[in-house]
Scaffold this motif. Structure first.
Motif, mmCIF file in Angstrom:
data_model
loop_
_atom_site.group_PDB
_atom_site.id
_atom_site.type_symbol
_atom_site.label_atom_id
_atom_site.label_comp_id
_atom_site.label_asym_id
_atom_site.label_seq_id
_atom_site.Cartn_x
_atom_site.Cartn_y
_atom_site.Cartn_z
ATOM 1 N N LYS A 375 0.817 -1.218 0.000
ATOM 2 C CA LYS A 375 0.000 0.000 0.000
ATOM 3 C C LYS A 375 0.851 1.269 0.000
ATOM 4 O O LYS A 375 0.571 2.237 0.715
ATOM 5 C CB LYS A 375 -0.957 0.001 1.193
ATOM 6 C CG LYS A 375 -1.992 -1.107 1.116
ATOM 7 C CD LYS A 375 -3.109 -0.920 2.125
ATOM 8 C CE LYS A 375 -4.186 -1.979 1.908
ATOM 9 N NZ LYS A 375 -5.319 -1.831 2.847
ATOM 10 N N GLY A 376 1.920 1.234 -0.781
ATOM 11 C CA GLY A 376 2.778 2.400 -0.902
ATOM 12 C C GLY A 376 3.940 2.413 0.076
ATOM 13 O O GLY A 376 4.880 3.206 -0.069
ATOM 14 N N TYR A 377 3.902 1.573 1.110
ATOM 15 C CA TYR A 377 4.989 1.494 2.092
ATOM 16 C C TYR A 377 6.035 0.492 1.616
ATOM 17 O O TYR A 377 5.749 -0.409 0.830
ATOM 18 C CB TYR A 377 4.450 1.036 3.452
ATOM 19 C CG TYR A 377 3.499 1.999 4.096
ATOM 20 C CD1 TYR A 377 3.944 2.929 5.033
ATOM 21 C CD2 TYR A 377 2.143 1.969 3.789
ATOM 22 C CE1 TYR A 377 3.056 3.818 5.635
ATOM 23 C CE2 TYR A 377 1.252 2.853 4.377
ATOM 24 C CZ TYR A 377 1.716 3.777 5.298
ATOM 25 O OH TYR A 377 0.840 4.652 5.885
ATOM 26 N N LYS A 378 7.248 0.628 2.121
ATOM 27 C CA LYS A 378 8.303 -0.339 1.849
ATOM 28 C C LYS A 378 8.367 -1.338 2.997
ATOM 29 O O LYS A 378 8.323 -0.942 4.171
ATOM 30 C CB LYS A 378 9.648 0.373 1.717
ATOM 31 C CG LYS A 378 9.753 1.292 0.512
ATOM 32 C CD LYS A 378 11.099 1.997 0.490
ATOM 33 C CE LYS A 378 11.216 2.924 -0.715
ATOM 34 N NZ LYS A 378 12.497 3.666 -0.704
ATOM 35 N N ALA A 385 8.146 0.680 6.383
ATOM 36 C CA ALA A 385 8.731 2.023 6.399
ATOM 37 C C ALA A 385 7.984 2.922 5.419
ATOM 38 O O ALA A 385 7.485 2.471 4.386
ATOM 39 C CB ALA A 385 10.213 1.955 6.022
ATOM 40 N N SER A 386 7.902 4.187 5.773
ATOM 41 C CA SER A 386 7.312 5.160 4.845
ATOM 42 C C SER A 386 8.286 5.370 3.683
ATOM 43 O O SER A 386 9.501 5.308 3.871
ATOM 44 C CB SER A 386 7.054 6.480 5.566
ATOM 45 O OG SER A 386 8.279 7.078 5.938
ATOM 46 N N PRO A 387 7.764 5.655 2.482
ATOM 47 C CA PRO A 387 8.657 5.797 1.324
ATOM 48 C C PRO A 387 9.377 7.139 1.248
ATOM 49 O O PRO A 387 10.297 7.292 0.455
ATOM 50 C CB PRO A 387 7.707 5.616 0.133
ATOM 51 C CG PRO A 387 6.382 6.046 0.645
ATOM 52 C CD PRO A 387 6.345 5.683 2.093
ATOM 53 N N GLY A 388 8.953 8.123 2.064
ATOM 54 C CA GLY A 388 9.610 9.431 1.984
ATOM 55 C C GLY A 388 9.315 10.274 3.206
ATOM 56 O O GLY A 388 8.426 9.968 4.010
ATOM 57 N N ASP A 389 10.062 11.392 3.310
ATOM 58 C CA ASP A 389 9.960 12.230 4.501
ATOM 59 C C ASP A 389 8.632 12.969 4.591
ATOM 60 O O ASP A 389 8.203 13.361 5.669
ATOM 61 C CB ASP A 389 11.124 13.237 4.509
ATOM 62 C CG ASP A 389 11.243 13.942 5.848
ATOM 63 O OD1 ASP A 389 11.414 13.256 6.879
ATOM 64 O OD2 ASP A 389 11.136 15.184 5.863
ATOM 65 N N ASP A 390 7.972 13.192 3.432
ATOM 66 C CA ASP A 390 6.716 13.947 3.441
ATOM 67 C C ASP A 390 5.486 13.041 3.354
ATOM 68 O O ASP A 390 4.382 13.500 3.083
ATOM 69 C CB ASP A 390 6.698 14.946 2.279
ATOM 70 C CG ASP A 390 6.869 14.257 0.920
ATOM 71 O OD1 ASP A 390 7.083 13.018 0.911
ATOM 72 O OD2 ASP A 390 6.793 14.951 -0.101
ATOM 73 N N THR A 417 10.708 5.722 10.504
ATOM 74 C CA THR A 417 9.273 5.969 10.355
ATOM 75 C C THR A 417 8.640 6.285 11.713
ATOM 76 O O THR A 417 7.755 7.143 11.798
ATOM 77 C CB THR A 417 8.598 4.745 9.693
ATOM 78 O OG1 THR A 417 9.241 4.478 8.439
ATOM 79 C CG2 THR A 417 7.120 4.978 9.468
ATOM 80 N N MET A 418 9.080 5.603 12.757
ATOM 81 C CA MET A 418 8.611 5.934 14.113
ATOM 82 C C MET A 418 8.990 7.381 14.455
ATOM 83 O O MET A 418 8.194 8.139 15.020
ATOM 84 C CB MET A 418 9.241 4.985 15.133
ATOM 85 C CG MET A 418 8.663 3.592 15.136
ATOM 86 S SD MET A 418 7.032 3.490 15.918
ATOM 87 C CE MET A 418 7.472 3.590 17.652
#
Length: 919
Positions: A375-378, A385-390, A417-418
């Protein structure tokens, strides 16, 4: 860690002036000057401590400055002593290369973090073994320090010994890691530091981290394995100072950082996280200093009796709905929580750094596995993990989604990500809280099938939980100032959700058979999860948290996506979440009126199923040992009887049928002794047959028969009663006034606590009394010697062979800490709770033999006790008595009730306790 600058140092201690004074004393007095020198040193030490105490009082939260000040004070004292010894006691004109000495501060002293009564840990290091001058100087320095009353931890080793022992001993290695040069030969200190880095540290980084984390985990287990225990250890507890120190040790060992601020430069903390690190550390150091100052000793436990004093010294004040001590402890736990968050991020980064440097070998050495997408996460290595800082800024609902996905797929959340989630938690505003998608995700997480407890705890650590459910944020880190609740409200709630999940998965069937069955029969599993989340949501608001919580539930449930029926059920469960335990533990379950009153409030089978489950997890999540088989049995009896009444619209059998069924069952149990029933069954009235279980009746009949056959006036029998987790004590004797309070006194003198009592009188005037008792830890008396002690103590009490009042008054409370709490005694009367009896409930501070004193007061008030139900909530006792007057009727007159109330209040008061102790 960061050596603080001490303002106005000479107000703490003026080393130059002190050294001049000592030099003068040594010159004038020669070898006889020592007592005067000790007096001068002691005066300087006491003056310095007094100045630092004054500064702590003026600025009660300046932990770094005060602990650094105490380290500075000891530095100056040690330097002065060293110089005096070298110059005046053992002067050496032409010292050899072996006659060199360096003084290294280690431990808290090495970190410049000394509370007023901390140990002074010094390593004396010299070039070689057997240097006589070095040993003489060390001994002289130590004698001076001991004469000053300091508790000194010391070692004396050569450089080679120091390095060799550091290689094999983790404690010595850690001590040297935070070692700080104090005085003596600087070149020698530099040599030790260089060899330590080259010969000990290099190549052992991974092992050191593993050893330190194992040491930390073992310490946590000893301390209760939660940072939310309500009497935390500031130094060694989870989330305490030692955890912060462990981070520093690991960072320093791996990255060779000199001070904690350098952890930012090597990427282990952001600047904001480092500021949090320093704030938490400074606050806890200040708390530790206050503890030492109040107690006059090295005390690190923030016990109930000290919490009030520290809160007052740190200028916390009462607020509506929350006392000063509760506000102080909430702030403490918020700092401990922050330490936990920092620890998680820090260790995960260390783990990642190690992973990057790991050398791959073999056929797959050049293969790098790719992260999969969810769903867009790695997702990689079991982490999401989120894919980017924003990522969260673009869609704040993802702050809920990432935790829901972690729970649903059994993943950990990447530390970066935390960190992002904590940073971006402020993005959760009203529009996010009312977003149907975000609420659906939250509900899926809350009622997750894998491990909602762990993931909700992560969510709480980042602040996302409290932002999304602001009412939960209000109870974040909130303690309840009592001895019953072991954890803060948020931790208790998250643990209860975890227990509910384990019950649903069938992992606690042995302890919770009914709840494990009922959870698969309820109409809405998400409603019970929401009810557990909200049952204590309104604590600390200055009113009845059950009523206020019901209002919160009516507002939140529709937001979460629950329908009208689910919302009504959850709101009722929150309002009534104490109903079942209060009824089971404080009322006579054999009285038909008890069941009728309970059923009239529950009204439906669905409510009863949910309430049984909620009650079980609520009690168990209070803390270790709070749930036991006795409580499970009582709740089970109430549940079964209420279920029968709700399903059939009436009790299945009338009074005559129930008595006949009991007699038939007892006949089976007695076997070849069933003839006893023909002899004695009619001596017991119907109330006895309904009140007691079949197995206890069978025992009573046997003992009653034996007492009559032997023409004995007394039979005391004790045996373990496993189904209740207690010991059954049966006393059969000729009935007489005061029998109950004397039996209670004998039981107390044997070291037992009464948890339930049923008092019966046969038609021929014999008392048949059954008591369930436990030891102070809530366990049954089971050893032969214990059972014998109980029997002898009761017999002695009934025969007046022991002076009950003075002996009982001298017995210490099992929880002597109860004296830290103000519990005003309250007496209530209820003539509606039973068809036959007046129900009297006494709430008071627990103390030695309270039940005996209350029973005596009832006897002196000319009342007959028919059953007693004893409940303890930490420092508070709640004792319920079913009584009649001497004619067998209820007690009704206002003046009579007032007189009984005054007698019971006097019996349960602190003043009465003091009178008895001084008698």
């Amino acid at each position: 860690m960061n050596q603080p600058r001490i303002p106005n140092q000479r107000e703490v201690v003026d080393r130059r002036a002190l050294a001049d004074e000592i030099a003068t004393l040594a010159a004038d007095g020669g070898g006889k000057a020592r007592p005067e020198i000790v007096r001068a040193l002691k005066a300087a030490l006491e003056a310095g401590r007094a100045e630092l105490d004054r500064r702590l009082e003026d600025k009660p939260s300046t932990g770094h400055e005060i602990t650094g000040g105490h380290a500075f004070l000891i530095d100056q004292i040690v330097r002065t002593i060293h110089d005096h010894v070298v110059a005046d006691v053992y002067p050496a004109v032409n010292r050899s290369t072996a006659e060199r000495l360096t003084l290294v501060a280690v431990g808290g002293y090495g970190r410049a973090e000394m509370a007023p009564h901390s140990d002074v840990d010094i390593a004396f290091i010299h070039p070689t073994r057997n240097a006589a001058w070095c040993e003489q100087v060390i001994e002289a320095i130590l004698y001076y320090l001991w004469d000053l009353g300091l508790k000194v931890g010391h070692s004396s080793r050569s450089v080679d010994e120091t390095i060799r022992m550091a290689k094999s001993d983790l404690t010595i290695r850690t001590a040297l890691l935070e070692g700080r040069y104090v005085w003596g030969d600087q070149d020698l200190y530099d040599e030790v530091s260089r060899r330590f880095a080259d010969e000990v540290v290099k190549g052992t980084e991974r092992q050191f981290v593993a050893d330190k984390l194992e040491e930390r985990n073992a310490r946590h287990r000893r301390m209760g394995d939660s940072r939310y225990v309500v009497e935390p250890n500031v130094k060694d507890g989870k989330g305490g100072l030692r955890d912060l120190q462990t981070l520093y040790w690991i960072g320093k060992y791996i990255h060779k950082v000199r001070v904690a601020a350098d952890l930012v430069d090597v990427g282990l903390f952001t600047q904001a996280e480092y500021r949090s690190f320093r704030r938490a550390e400074g606050f806890m150091l200040a708390v530790r200093c206050h503890l030492h100052t109040i107690t006059g000793r090295a005390e690190d436990r923030l016990t109930f009796d000290l919490q009030r004093a520290v809160a007052a010294r740190m200028n916390f004040a009462d607020r509506p709905g929350k006392s000063a001590v509760e506000r102080f402890m909430q702030f403490y736990f918020l700092q401990a929580k922050r330490v936990g968050s920092l620890t998680g991020v820090f260790l995960a980064h260390i783990d990642e750094q190690f992973a990057k440097t790991r050398v791959r070998r073999g056929l797959l050495a050049g293969f790098t596995p790719r992260a999969r997408e969810l769903k867009g996460y790695k997702v990689f290595g079991g982490r999401i993990a989120s894919p980017g800082d924003d990522w969260f800024r673009n869609d704040p609902a993802r702050l809920i989604e990432v935790f829901q996905l972690a729970e649903a797929h059994g993943l950990e959340i990447h530390p970066e990500t935390m960190r992002q989630a904590a940073r971006d938690s402020g993005l959760i505003r009203r529009e996010v809280r009312h977003d149907p998608r975000a609420n659906a995700l939250f509900l899926e997480l809350l009622a997750g099938r894998n491990d909602p407890e762990t993931v909700l705890r992560w969510m709480n650590e980042t602040g996302v939980f409290g932002r999304f459910v602001p009412d939960f944020g209000r109870v974040n880190a909130q303690m309840q100032f009592d001895m019953y609740h072991h954890y803060t409200v948020d931790e208790h709630t998250i643990r209860a959700i975890g227990l509910l999940s384990r019950i649903e998965k069938g992992e606690l069937t042995a302890d919770h058979p009914r709840a494990s069955r009922l959870i698969h029969e309820i109409a809405s599993r998400r409603a019970i999860y929401v009810a557990v989340l909200l049952h204590d949501i309104a604590k600390g608001r200055g009113g009845d948290h059950s009523v206020l919580g019901g209002e919160v539930a009516e507002e939140l449930c529709p937001r979460f996506g629950l329908d009208d029926g689910e919302t009504a059920l959850v709101a009722w469960l929150v309002r009534a979440h104490l109903l079942m335990s209060a009824t089971a533990f404080k009322r006579d379950l054999t009285d038909p009126k008890t069941i009728e009153d309970f059923v009239s409030q529950v009204q439906s089978v669905e409510r009863l199923r949910n309430l049984m489950i909620l009650t079980a997890v609520d009690i168990r999540a209070v803390g270790p040992g709070t749930w036991n088989s006795w409580k499970g049995q009582l709740l089970g009896e109430l549940s079964d009887q209420a279920m029968e009444r709700l399903r059939l619209g009436h009790m299945k059998h009338g009074r005559k049928e129930r008595v006949a069924a009991k007699k038939e069952a007892v006949t089976e149990l007695l076997g070849d002794k069933k003839g006893l029933l023909r002899l004695y069954a009619d001596r017991f009235d119907d109330a006895y047959w309904i009140a007691e279980p079949e197995d206890i009746i069978a025992l009573n009949i046997e003992h009653y028969g034996a007492a009559h056959e032997e023409q004995d006036n007394l039979s005391v029998h004790c045996e373990v009663y496993p189904s209740r987790g207690a010991t059954l004590v049966t006393v059969i004797a000729a009935d007489h006034p005061g029998l109950f309070y004397r039996i209670a006194g004998g039981i107390h003198l044997a070291g037992a606590n009464i948890i339930d009592a049923r008092i019966h009188t046969t038609r021929t005037g014999w008392a048949v009394d059954n008591f369930l008792v436990q030891d102070p830890l809530g366990l049954p008396f089971s050893e032969e010697a214990q059972l014998r002690r109980l029997e002898v103590s009761i017999a002695d009490a009934l025969a007046n062979r022991r002076a009950l009042v003075p002996e009982l008054a001298k017995r210490p409370l099992p929880h002597s800490r109860a004296k830290a709490f103000d519990v005003s005694p309250v007496v209530t009367f209820d003539n509606q709770a039973s068809g036959r009896f007046t129900v009297i409930e006494v709430n008071a501070r627990d103390r030695a033999a309270l039940l005996n004193r209350l029973a005596r007061a009832l006897f002196e008030s000319r009342l007959v006790v028919h059953s007693a139900h004893i409940t303890n909530y930490g420092e508070r006792a709640a004792d319920t008595f079913y009584v009649t007057d001497l004619t067998g009727g209820k007690v009704t007159g206002a003046a009579r009730l007032k007189a009984i109330e005054e007698t019971l209040l006097a019996a349960s008061s602190d003043e009465r306790q003091a009178e008895l102790e001084n008698a």
